[in-house]
Motif scaffolding. Structure first.
Motif, PDB file in Angstrom:
ATOM      1  N   PRO A   1       3.269  21.274  10.602  1.00 19.51           N
ATOM      2  CA  PRO A   1       1.821  21.041  10.715  1.00 19.51           C
ATOM      3  C   PRO A   1       1.229  20.391   9.458  1.00 19.51           C
ATOM      4  N   PHE A   2       1.748  20.819   8.288  1.00 21.58           N
ATOM      5  CA  PHE A   2       1.263  20.223   7.048  1.00 21.58           C
ATOM      6  C   PHE A   2       1.625  18.754   6.980  1.00 21.58           C
ATOM      7  N   LEU A   3       2.868  18.439   7.390  1.00 19.51           N
ATOM      8  CA  LEU A   3       3.303  17.055   7.339  1.00 19.51           C
ATOM      9  C   LEU A   3       2.456  16.207   8.279  1.00 19.51           C
ATOM     10  N   ALA A   4       2.125  16.761   9.452  1.00 17.92           N
ATOM     11  CA  ALA A   4       1.288  16.007  10.384  1.00 17.92           C
ATOM     12  C   ALA A   4      -0.059  15.707   9.740  1.00 17.92           C
ATOM     13  N   ALA A   5      -0.666  16.725   9.129  1.00 18.61           N
ATOM     14  CA  ALA A   5      -1.956  16.513   8.479  1.00 18.61           C
ATOM     15  C   ALA A   5      -1.824  15.528   7.334  1.00 18.61           C
ATOM     16  N   SER A   6      -0.738  15.644   6.551  1.00 20.41           N
ATOM     17  CA  SER A   6      -0.527  14.714   5.439  1.00 20.41           C
ATOM     18  C   SER A   6      -0.356  13.293   5.950  1.00 20.41           C
ATOM     19  N   PHE A   7       0.336  13.167   7.084  1.00 24.68           N
ATOM     20  CA  PHE A   7       0.557  11.839   7.644  1.00 24.68           C
ATOM     21  C   PHE A   7      -0.767  11.184   7.987  1.00 24.68           C
ATOM     22  N   VAL A   8      -1.618  11.921   8.682  1.00 26.28           N
ATOM     23  CA  VAL A   8      -2.918  11.366   9.052  1.00 26.28           C
ATOM     24  C   VAL A   8      -3.710  11.010   7.796  1.00 26.28           C
ATOM     25  N   GLY A   9      -3.620  11.881   6.782  1.00 27.70           N
ATOM     26  CA  GLY A   9      -4.313  11.590   5.534  1.00 27.70           C
ATOM     27  C   GLY A   9      -3.786  10.313   4.889  1.00 27.70           C
ATOM     28  N   ALA A  10      -2.451  10.154   4.900  1.00 32.23           N
ATOM     29  CA  ALA A  10      -1.859   8.959   4.295  1.00 32.23           C
ATOM     30  C   ALA A  10      -2.262   7.708   5.068  1.00 32.23           C
ATOM     31  N   VAL A  11      -2.329   7.818   6.408  1.00 31.57           N
ATOM     32  CA  VAL A  11      -2.742   6.666   7.215  1.00 31.57           C
ATOM     33  C   VAL A  11      -4.181   6.290   6.872  1.00 31.57           C
ATOM     34  N   SER A  12      -5.072   7.296   6.750  1.00 32.73           N
ATOM     35  CA  SER A  12      -6.461   7.000   6.392  1.00 32.73           C
ATOM     36  C   SER A  12      -6.508   6.271   5.057  1.00 32.73           C
ATOM     37  N   TYR A  13      -5.760   6.800   4.095  1.00 31.58           N
ATOM     38  CA  TYR A  13      -5.743   6.181   2.767  1.00 31.58           C
ATOM     39  C   TYR A  13      -5.303   4.734   2.881  1.00 31.58           C
ATOM     40  N   ALA A  14      -4.207   4.517   3.626  1.00 35.81           N
ATOM     41  CA  ALA A  14      -3.654   3.173   3.730  1.00 35.81           C
ATOM     42  C   ALA A  14      -4.654   2.225   4.384  1.00 35.81           C
TER      43      ALA A  14
ATOM     44  N   ILE B   1       0.832  -1.207   0.000  1.00 35.16           N
ATOM     45  CA  ILE B   1       0.000   0.000   0.000  1.00 35.16           C
ATOM     46  C   ILE B   1       0.867   1.258   0.000  1.00 35.16           C
ATOM     47  N   ALA B   2       2.020   1.160   0.684  1.00 35.70           N
ATOM     48  CA  ALA B   2       2.927   2.313   0.677  1.00 35.70           C
ATOM     49  C   ALA B   2       3.362   2.652  -0.733  1.00 35.70           C
ATOM     50  N   SER B   3       3.387   1.626  -1.626  1.00 37.26           N
ATOM     51  CA  SER B   3       3.833   1.880  -2.995  1.00 37.26           C
ATOM     52  C   SER B   3       2.886   2.836  -3.715  1.00 37.26           C
ATOM     53  N   LEU B   4       1.716   3.085  -3.152  1.00 36.43           N
ATOM     54  CA  LEU B   4       0.810   4.070  -3.756  1.00 36.43           C
ATOM     55  C   LEU B   4       0.543   5.259  -2.836  1.00 36.43           C
ATOM     56  N   ALA B   5       0.804   5.099  -1.525  1.00 37.70           N
ATOM     57  CA  ALA B   5       0.397   6.112  -0.557  1.00 37.70           C
ATOM     58  C   ALA B   5       1.256   7.371  -0.637  1.00 37.70           C
ATOM     59  N   TRP B   6       2.321   7.366  -1.443  1.00 37.57           N
ATOM     60  CA  TRP B   6       3.211   8.526  -1.485  1.00 37.57           C
ATOM     61  C   TRP B   6       2.696   9.611  -2.418  1.00 37.57           C
ATOM     62  N   ARG B   7       1.728   9.282  -3.265  1.00 40.65           N
ATOM     63  CA  ARG B   7       1.367  10.217  -4.341  1.00 40.65           C
ATOM     64  C   ARG B   7       0.754  11.512  -3.793  1.00 40.65           C
ATOM     65  N   GLN B   8      -0.261  11.361  -2.939  1.00 37.86           N
ATOM     66  CA  GLN B   8      -0.943  12.551  -2.440  1.00 37.86           C
ATOM     67  C   GLN B   8      -0.006  13.428  -1.611  1.00 37.86           C
ATOM     68  N   PRO B   9       0.753  12.828  -0.615  1.00 39.99           N
ATOM     69  CA  PRO B   9       1.678  13.681   0.157  1.00 39.99           C
ATOM     70  C   PRO B   9       2.667  14.432  -0.733  1.00 39.99           C
ATOM     71  N   SER B  10       3.175  13.777  -1.773  1.00 42.84           N
ATOM     72  CA  SER B  10       4.188  14.454  -2.593  1.00 42.84           C
ATOM     73  C   SER B  10       3.578  15.685  -3.263  1.00 42.84           C
ATOM     74  N   ARG B  11       2.310  15.577  -3.609  1.00 35.98           N
ATOM     75  CA  ARG B  11       1.634  16.701  -4.249  1.00 35.98           C
ATOM     76  C   ARG B  11       1.456  17.871  -3.264  1.00 35.98           C
TER      77      ARG B  11
END
Lengths: 332, 305, 334
Positions: B218-231, B169-179
């Motif tokens: 703060p953005f990274l924290a929010a992105s992290f939570v978003g990535a966890v939800s996605y995963a 799943i990590a192989s796809l979860a990087w897309r949104q954070p990178s954006r």
């Protein structure tokens, strides 16, 4: 409204009654830390065909007055009290639907920031016709082109503009379209809130000339709101000076340059750059008071060079100190 | 026409009285203004506690088949009942919930790490590197991730473990954070203090670590939570199709087994309802946490609605 | 319509398809274990297929892939076939070919998914817009919370709950399948009504779960839009509130939603695959689930490619239509 009261109102207007009368208007913005008194007891009147200017710092309440005359104040802002009489009828007492009919047909607005006042996804034609249709004056299909053409020509635009989208127009053209919409129902009062603030000086001049011409054609009264004293001097007949939610001086426009009475107005005039005397550009020292906890007495006293004991205790009322020249100051 | 406008100072609505508060009071006041953050964090903490404290109440070994009578409704001995395999479903929940959380956090962290790196490189360097990365991200975002995952997972079905699941799943979860990170870096890159740092001779990595990273936290924290939800959503989706770790009772696999044994039709509600409730609490908690963090990262959004 | 933009956008479309096809080609070869041919054989022996069928298939695949040829030649042939939508045979249902199986299931999926996704979009968008409109009834503002909570539940989980409630506990709606076994499919009223009755529960779970997403997005956009100068000026023009709401507020706030709709179609489709599986709905999702459990690789890859293709087509269509919705976008900028 019955036909009887209507006739009565018309009769009053004809008998030298002012076209628009604002009495003790108060508009407060309710914030978590209390009410900010944006407009606090303002009264003035407007004769038919008259051009009145309102100047003041941003936050002095001049734009709030414009919005409250159209009853477009939005929460947390509330019109707390007062009367706005148009031809003898109190706009503040009307129902929302009656008020909607008054907008554009009775009081029209040339909005502040007119650059963004047009709907980006609609053609100019539709934006003009919308206003007519919602006031029970739809135009027959055959007459649309003629009516729109005449309206656009009257503000100095070509009829082809009707088929264009706002992003295809220049800033000056957009401002003219907004003016065309404002006069499309021949309103009695036009409120122009900093109509030229985003335009360059040459276009500003053209727009003001256009506004002056259509105003005279219609015989409408205009309230021009702004902070450009030069523009005011050229355009308006009477001028009101706003300070911290209050009207502090109201007089024929020449009088404010000849003999400003209120010290705030004096400083305002003195701070203007002038062609004859080459002085430095001076601002007015100090800041206006917070609208939340307003000090007692005169709101300007903290910055006033002539303040004395009485100014701290008693708030000066707007009085007629010279014939036709009103000011709120204890010095006179 | 001469410029005759007057320079008016801006008035202030701020009250002159500065408010003095102790730190805990301020924290409490902030929590009251940002209830999403508190409620979301509390929901997640509750789920973590189930995994941590659960083994004290039930033997995790009972999550194995044939450790209890089959298809029993909830009773005193088996509070969440048992399934057709004879598993104690409370034990299944206590073992499965942390596994699902692990997949989510592992995949989210990996995705964020890769995504942040690419976002920084892309946003800070610009040019052809940026163009390549951006095309890659934008193009791959138009393909629904679950489909890619289905294709991969179907090919390696028998070999999936919890950790492989997370990697997959990590192989796809990087897309949104990178954006997101790229967009933020772009706005930060040209701000005054970064320019000053650059002129004063700091190297690129130094600028990134010392100037950009702290502002992005703060953005990274929010992105992290978003990535966890996605995963977590992706893992549960795959598992509900049977494409998960075959021998681990994660929440999604439990739902899958319940569906394959027609539990909803047979009225065995205790088999599928608890994992669904756990998933809903999990996703809602993450959603609220994201909203709360967004408010910290982006104070201008405050009171927008 | 400037050619440059068109070419770039169509190229992106083909890159996506090429990527999907490439993934489908290399994955079986990268996967641990045996290459395609051996897997085919072991699969066939497990499934108890006739030896002759397997031999024929192996020959067919040898011919198709040219397994003795270098990898890039195989790859080229594969791409050539895929772009003719030829995905080969189904392993589990030999000698059925993959494409007819997919085209038989496709109308069911499109009927269920597209219709319910559109309803979710329309209802959610209106709800969100009304929740942000100051003169709309307060009622709509209270609906946002529940809609948000519903959107946190994955579609398929919501459908399990709905099945349990409305097909098992209170059997109002049919449990599963696309139509009653007793009915012969045909274009007549009773059959159509039967199909609709079967579509209500799965459709409803998609609408309910997707609605909150649109409502939240639209509310955010509408909050921004209602503060725009052109909305204030529309009020100053004395327009009717209904007209301001629709042609000044909603008409502008909906623009970002349209792009999101195109992108989300993909998410909706893949999420709904599981919904179909739960309801044994005769669409792509059920087909995919069966293919996965039977390890029918060519069918799986064929389905995935077809879904990618339809989503890529949908996004392409919306991107090309967008300038008609927003006159400011000329293709030059996009």
């Amino acid at each position: 409204m019955t036909a009887d009261t209507a006739r009565h109102a018309t009769a009053q207007a004809q008998a030298g009654q002012p076209l628009l009368q604002v009495r003790d208007l108060r508009v407060y913005y309710h914030t978590p830390r209390g009410a900010a008194k944006a407009v606090d007891g303002v009264s003035f009147s407007l004769e038919p065909g008259e051009r009145l200017g309102l100047v003041g710092e941003s936050g002095s309440g001049k734009s709030t007055i414009a919005l409250s005359l159209m009853r477009l104040i939005k929460p947390p802002g509330v019109i707390e009290g007062g009367e706005v009489l148009l031809g003898g009828e109190d706009l503040l007492a009307k129902s929302e639907e009656e008020m909607r009919q008054v907008r554009l047909a009775g009081v029209a607005m040339v909005a502040q920031g007119a650059m963004n006042s047009l709907n980006p996804v609609k053609r100019v034609r539709e934006q003009i016709l919308d206003g007519l249709a919602d006031h029970g004056q739809p135009i027959a299909k055959r007459a649309v082109a003629d009516t729109l053409g005449a309206l656009l020509r009257s503000v100095g635009l070509k009829p082809e503009v009707a088929g264009m989208f706002p992003h295809e127009l220049s800033g000056g053209m957009k401002q003219r379209v907004v003016t065309a919409i404002a006069i499309s129902l021949r309103p009695k009062v036009i409120i122009a809130d900093e109509p030229t603030s985003a335009l360059d000086v040459v276009v500003q001049r053209q727009i003001m000339d256009t506004l002056l011409r259509v105003q005279q054609d219609l015989g409408a009264a205009v309230i021009l709101i702004g902070h450009d004293m030069g523009l005011m001097a050229q355009f308006v007949t009477r001028l009101g000076v706003m300070y911290a939610g209050k009207l502090v001086e109201l007089c024929p426009v020449q009088a404010i340059f000849d003999e400003p009475l209120m010290p705030y107005s004096q400083l305002l005039i003195a701070s203007l750059p002038s062609l004859t005397k080459k002085g430095e550009l001076r601002g007015i020292p100090g800041l206006p008071p917070s609208l939340l906890d307003r000090p007692t007495g005169c709101p300007f006293r903290a910055r006033c060079p002539h303040a004395f004991d009485r100014c701290a205790v008693e708030e000066p009322a707007l009085r007629e100190l010279r014939p036709g020249h009103w000011a709120a100051c204890h010095l006179y | 026409m001469a410029n005759t406008s007057v320079n008016f100072p801006t008035p202030t609505l701020a009250s002159p009285h500065a408010r003095d508060r102790t730190a805990p009071q301020a924290l409490l006041a902030y929590c009251r203004r940002n209830p999403q953050l508190v409620i979301g964090a509390a929901m997640l903490l509750g789920l973590v506690l189930v995994g941590v404290l659960g083994p004290f109440f039930v033997d995790p070994k009972q999550a194995q088949p044939l450790s209890a009578p089959t298809a029993q409704p909830p009773s005193r001995q088996y509070p969440l009942g048992t399934d057709d395999y004879g598993r104690n479903l409370l034990a299944v929940m206590v073992t499965g919930l942390p596994l699902t959380l692990r997949i989510g956090f592992l995949a989210g962290a990996l995705g964020l790490l890769v995504g942040t790196f690419l976002g920084f490189v892309s946003g800070y360097l610009g040019g052809p590197v940026d163009a390549v990365i951006r095309t890659l991200v934008d193009t791959s975002l138009t393909v629904p991730g679950l489909l890619i995952l289905i294709t991969i997972a179907a090919s390696i079905k028998g070999f999936i473990s919890v950790n492989i699941m997370a990697l997959l799943i990590a192989s796809l979860a990087w897309r949104q954070p990178s954006r997101t990170v790229r967009a933020q870096v772009l706005t930060l890159r040209d701000r005054g203090y970064v320019q000053v740092a650059r002129r004063s001779g700091l190297s690129t990595p130094e600028i990134i670590v010392k100037e950009l990273l702290p502002n992005l936290l703060p953005f990274l924290a929010a992105s992290f939570v978003g990535a966890v939800s996605y995963a977590i959503l992706a893992s549960i989706g795959l598992e509900a199709l049977g494409l998960g770790p075959q021998n681990d009772p994660t929440l999604g696999m439990t739902v899958y087994w319940a569906i394959s044994f027609s539990a909803p039709l047979r009225g065995l509600w205790w088999w599928w309802l608890p994992p669904i409730v756990a998933v809903v609490i999990l996703i809602l908690g993450l959603l609220l946490l994201t909203m709360g963090l967004d408010e910290i990262a982006n104070p201008r959004l405050r009171r927008a609605a | 319509m400037p050619i440059g933009y068109l070419v770039r956008r169509v190229m992106q479309f083909f890159i996506v398809l090429w990527g999907a096809a490439t993934l489908n080609f290399f994955l079986p070869r990268l996967a641990p274990g045996n290459p395609v041919r051996d897997r085919l054989l072991s699969q066939a022996s497990q499934g108890g297929l006739l030896q002759s069928g397997v031999e024929e298939m192996v020959r067919a695949y040898n011919a198709e892939f040219g397994l003795d040829k270098p990898l890039w030649v195989q790859y080229g042939r594969y791409l050539y076939h895929v772009f003719q939508l030829d995905f080969g045979f189904s392993i589990a249902n030999y000698p059925a070919k993959v494409l007819p199986m997919i085209t038989a299931a496709l109308p069911w999926t499109i009927g269920l998914l597209v219709v319910s996704s559109c309803w979710a979009f329309v209802i959610g968008t209106l709800l969100g817009a009304l929740a942000a409109w100051p003169r709309a009834p307060r009622f709509f503002r209270y609906l946002i919370g529940p809609a948000m909570a519903l959107s946190a539940i994955p579609y398929y989980m919501l459908s399990i709950v709905l099945v349990y409630l409305f097909a098992v506990t209170w059997p109002i709606f049919p449990l599963s399948r696309g139509y009653s076994i007793s009915r012969l499919p045909g274009f007549n009223l009773p059959f159509i009504l039967d199909v609709l009755r079967h579509a209500i529960l799965p459709g409803f779970s998609i609408v309910l779960a997707a609605l909150g997403f649109w409502a939240l997005g639209m509310r955010g956009m509408m909050v921004t839009t209602r503060g725009e100068d052109y909305v204030t000026f529309a009020e100053a023009k004395g327009l009717r509130d209904r007209r301001i709401f629709f042609s000044y507020g909603l008409r502008n706030a909906i623009l970002p939603q349209m792009t999101a709709f195109a992108i989300s179609l993909g998410t909706v489709v893949s999420g709904s695959v599981i919904v179909e599986a739960i309801f044994a709905y005769p669409g792509i999702g059920t087909l995919l689930l069966r293919a996965i459990s039977a390890s029918d690789y060519f069918l799986i890859y064929g389905i995935v490619f077809m879904i990618v293709l339809s989503i890529a087509l949908a996004t392409l269509a919306i991107d090309l239509l967008y300038p008609f919705l927003d006159p400011r976008i000329s293709y030059r900028k996009a």
